[in-house]
Design a protein around this motif. Sequence first.
Motif, PDB file in Angstrom:
ATOM      1  N   VAL A  16       0.803  -1.339   0.099  1.00 36.10           N
ATOM      2  CA  VAL A  16       0.044   0.069  -0.088  1.00 36.10           C
ATOM      3  C   VAL A  16       0.867   1.469  -0.133  1.00 36.10           C
ATOM      4  CG1 VAL A  16      -2.240   0.833   0.974  1.00 36.10           C
ATOM      5  CG2 VAL A  16      -1.485  -1.505   1.503  1.00 36.10           C
ATOM      6  N   LEU A 172     -14.254   3.387   0.512  1.00 35.81           N
ATOM      7  CA  LEU A 172     -13.147   3.117  -0.181  1.00 35.81           C
ATOM      8  C   LEU A 172     -12.947   2.060  -1.227  1.00 35.81           C
ATOM      9  CD1 LEU A 172     -10.466   4.598   0.422  1.00 35.81           C
ATOM     10  CD2 LEU A 172      -9.483   2.805   1.498  1.00 35.81           C
ATOM     11  N   ALA A 174     -10.619   0.445  -4.740  1.00 32.38           N
ATOM     12  CA  ALA A 174      -9.269   0.295  -5.388  1.00 32.38           C
ATOM     13  C   ALA A 174      -9.519   0.239  -7.020  1.00 32.38           C
ATOM     14  CB  ALA A 174      -8.578  -0.858  -5.013  1.00 32.38           C
ATOM     15  N   LEU A 270      -6.168   4.158  -4.865  1.00 34.19           N
ATOM     16  CA  LEU A 270      -7.435   4.350  -3.791  1.00 34.19           C
ATOM     17  C   LEU A 270      -8.346   5.552  -4.528  1.00 34.19           C
ATOM     18  CD1 LEU A 270      -5.934   3.430  -0.555  1.00 34.19           C
ATOM     19  CD2 LEU A 270      -7.144   1.873  -2.111  1.00 34.19           C
TER      20      LEU A 270
END
Length: 311
Positions: A16, A172, A174, A270
């Motif tokens: 990340v 959130l 991705a 993100l």
Amino acid sequence: MKDSVKVFAPATVANVVCGYDVLGFAVNQPGDEVVMRLTGKTGITISKITGDDGKLPLNPAKNTVSASVQHYLDHIGKPDLGIGIELHKKMPIGSGLGSSSASTVAGLFAVNTLLNDQLTNKELVPFAMKGEELACGYGHADNVAPALMGGFVLIRSYEPLDIISLPFPQDLHAAIVYPEVDVPTKDARQMIRSKVLLKDAVTQWGNVAGLVSGLFMNDYGLIGRSMTDILVEPTRSILIPDFAILKSLALEHGALGFGISGSGPSVFALTRDAGTAANITQKLQQHLKGLAINSLSFVSEVNKRGPIILD
């Protein structure tokens, strides 16, 4: 007790950006499937592997799924239990999305299910790390822990192993793009500097702490400005075509932050929502197509469940 089960385990985004080997999260797609049966015979056999183009070994001693399952069976005192395995690869090998992790986790979850859940998913992590050690030479947990436990995880310590599930904003998403270029994990790890300047380490620690704080606080701004890596990304990004341009495109189109998934070549952003993530994947793939590079894309919220039983 059931004598067969089919399990799906998810792909993961490790590191990340700033959290090299200590941060990771699971996504809903892609992933791998394992079909496992109790055979009534002695030992583990792998009868079939699909979707791997012949790359993965059927030898149980050399396959990450069977090797991890054997460690599990040794631990529970049933080392000779008869297990038959089918592995169905539903995700690209060497993508930086935890391909070996997904297979291994599916296998461990399957055998634990067949044997009446003797261990929790978190307790399965050390056995999955044995599979990672076989796959890439180092038993890291930033893929296998989120694949087993779902969500965002922090590996606070490896010795002793200390894994923490982190909260995160529920919206959130991705945006993941896999450029079809070859970046072997072992080679990518060898490129990383073994020594870093103290001032660089301080910067990195601040970003890791900021990212974790941003997840806790649902602070998108803090999440975004903490997604900076000055230790690993500058070297690994060399292996990814037009990485800097891809990063600029993602940020221009609403990404909170952007980086390399695992050891690459997959990249991810993100975002606050699925629509922004889908738009970003389209822009990135369009640019890669201009470079004559084929790519795959995935848009996913953070996977909260980890592995699941399909049948």
